[in-house]
Design a protein around this motif. Structure first.
Motif, short mmCIF file in Angstrom:
data_model
loop_
_atom_site.label_atom_id
_atom_site.label_comp_id
_atom_site.label_asym_id
_atom_site.label_seq_id
_atom_site.Cartn_x
_atom_site.Cartn_y
_atom_site.Cartn_z
N ALA A 8 27.44 -66.81 -2.16
CA ALA A 8 29.08 -66.65 -2.02
C ALA A 8 29.03 -65.71 -0.85
CB ALA A 8 29.47 -66.02 -3.21
N GLY A 9 29.84 -66.12 0.35
CA GLY A 9 30.21 -65.15 1.14
C GLY A 9 29.22 -65.36 2.34
N THR A 10 28.27 -66.12 2.62
CA THR A 10 27.51 -66.49 3.70
C THR A 10 27.93 -67.42 4.55
OG1 THR A 10 26.26 -68.20 2.27
CG2 THR A 10 25.32 -65.89 1.97
N GLY A 11 29.07 -68.21 4.32
CA GLY A 11 29.57 -69.22 5.33
C GLY A 11 28.77 -70.28 5.19
N PRO A 12 29.37 -71.42 6.05
CA PRO A 12 28.68 -72.60 6.03
C PRO A 12 27.28 -72.58 6.99
CG PRO A 12 30.40 -72.59 7.64
CD PRO A 12 30.62 -71.26 6.90
N HIS A 13 26.52 -73.57 7.01
CA HIS A 13 25.28 -73.38 7.48
C HIS A 13 25.75 -73.71 8.91
CE1 HIS A 13 21.26 -74.38 8.92
NE2 HIS A 13 21.62 -75.70 9.55
N ARG A 14 24.67 -73.48 10.08
CA ARG A 14 24.95 -73.09 11.31
C ARG A 14 23.69 -73.98 11.93
NH1 ARG A 14 30.00 -73.39 10.95
NH2 ARG A 14 30.94 -71.43 10.88
N HIS A 15 23.89 -75.07 12.68
CA HIS A 15 22.52 -75.68 13.14
C HIS A 15 21.71 -74.75 14.03
CE1 HIS A 15 20.17 -79.20 13.97
NE2 HIS A 15 20.25 -78.74 15.51
N GLY A 16 20.44 -74.89 13.70
CA GLY A 16 19.65 -73.92 14.50
C GLY A 16 19.24 -72.60 13.67
N ARG A 56 12.60 -90.18 23.07
CA ARG A 56 11.68 -88.86 22.80
C ARG A 56 11.15 -89.13 21.52
NH1 ARG A 56 16.79 -85.57 22.20
NH2 ARG A 56 16.62 -84.75 20.51
N PHE A 57 11.61 -89.74 20.55
CA PHE A 57 11.02 -90.06 19.44
C PHE A 57 10.06 -91.10 19.35
CE2 PHE A 57 15.26 -87.72 17.91
CZ PHE A 57 14.50 -86.71 17.84
N THR A 58 10.54 -92.22 19.50
CA THR A 58 9.90 -93.38 19.62
C THR A 58 10.70 -94.40 20.49
OG1 THR A 58 10.67 -94.98 18.07
CG2 THR A 58 8.88 -93.61 17.27
N ASP A 59 10.14 -95.31 21.14
CA ASP A 59 10.82 -96.33 21.90
C ASP A 59 11.90 -97.12 21.07
OD1 ASP A 59 8.82 -97.82 20.82
OD2 ASP A 59 8.35 -99.05 22.79
N ARG A 60 11.63 -97.23 19.75
CA ARG A 60 12.61 -97.85 18.95
C ARG A 60 13.76 -97.11 18.26
NH1 ARG A 60 7.71 -97.94 18.33
NH2 ARG A 60 7.66 -97.24 16.40
N TYR A 61 13.71 -95.93 18.40
CA TYR A 61 14.72 -94.84 17.59
C TYR A 61 16.13 -94.82 18.02
CZ TYR A 61 15.05 -90.91 14.43
OH TYR A 61 15.33 -90.12 13.37
N PHE A 62 16.79 -95.45 17.07
CA PHE A 62 18.20 -95.34 17.51
C PHE A 62 19.09 -94.47 16.48
CE2 PHE A 62 22.54 -97.62 17.30
CZ PHE A 62 22.88 -97.62 18.81
N ALA A 63 19.97 -93.62 16.74
CA ALA A 63 20.44 -92.93 15.87
C ALA A 63 21.79 -92.20 16.07
CB ALA A 63 19.79 -91.66 15.38
N SER A 64 22.79 -91.73 15.24
CA SER A 64 23.62 -90.94 15.29
C SER A 64 23.74 -89.96 14.54
CB SER A 64 25.08 -91.84 15.10
OG SER A 64 25.31 -92.18 13.88
N PHE A 65 24.52 -88.75 14.76
CA PHE A 65 24.87 -87.69 13.85
C PHE A 65 26.17 -87.24 13.69
CE2 PHE A 65 20.83 -87.61 15.95
CZ PHE A 65 19.85 -87.20 15.09
N VAL A 66 26.52 -87.01 12.47
CA VAL A 66 27.87 -86.62 12.14
C VAL A 66 27.85 -85.26 11.30
CG1 VAL A 66 28.88 -88.80 12.22
CG2 VAL A 66 27.92 -88.12 10.18
N GLU A 67 28.86 -84.59 11.32
CA GLU A 67 28.77 -83.24 10.44
C GLU A 67 30.07 -83.05 9.47
OE1 GLU A 67 28.62 -79.11 12.23
OE2 GLU A 67 26.58 -79.84 12.21
N SER A 68 29.74 -82.56 8.50
CA SER A 68 31.43 -82.29 7.82
C SER A 68 31.84 -80.61 7.93
CB SER A 68 30.99 -81.98 6.28
OG SER A 68 30.14 -80.98 5.79
N ASP A 69 32.93 -80.39 7.41
CA ASP A 69 33.58 -79.34 8.02
C ASP A 69 32.64 -78.23 7.36
OD1 ASP A 69 35.78 -80.30 8.96
OD2 ASP A 69 36.90 -80.13 7.18
N ASP A 70 31.81 -78.47 6.28
CA ASP A 70 30.95 -77.45 5.66
C ASP A 70 29.58 -77.30 6.49
OD1 ASP A 70 32.45 -76.59 3.35
OD2 ASP A 70 31.88 -78.31 2.58
N GLY A 71 29.53 -78.00 7.56
CA GLY A 71 28.24 -77.86 8.37
C GLY A 71 27.24 -78.60 7.92
#
Length: 86
Positions: A8-16, A56-71
């Protein structure tokens, strides 16, 4: 629904920062990455990185990233096995 594990009180996760960075889901195709990304955005998640190749991962790697309000960061990725004839 996913809930962050934190004191409690630590807030959402921050990337990194030390701790859980993201959860990745492998999907069957690049089209599935695009589709899941659109579903997440429609549900109110924030785009972090739009669908694209990550050579940079592989020549076949395809991805997307999304984030919630909670991090909570989610990755949708497609990284098919290298063709046996290669």
């Amino acid at each position: 629904m996913l809930f962050p594990a934190r004191d409690a009180g630590t807030g959402p996760h921050r990337h990194g920062r030390v701790g859980w960075q993201h959860l990745a889901f492998a999907v069957g195709s690049r089209a599935d990455v695009d589709r899941m990304h659109a579903v997440a955005l429609a549900a109110g998640w924030t785009p972090v990185r739009d669908p694209k190749p990550y050579p940079r991962f592989t020549d076949r790697y395809f991805a997307s990233f999304v984030e919630s309000d909670d991090g909570i960061r989610i990755e949708f990725m497609h990284n098919p096995p290298r063709d046996a004839s290669s």
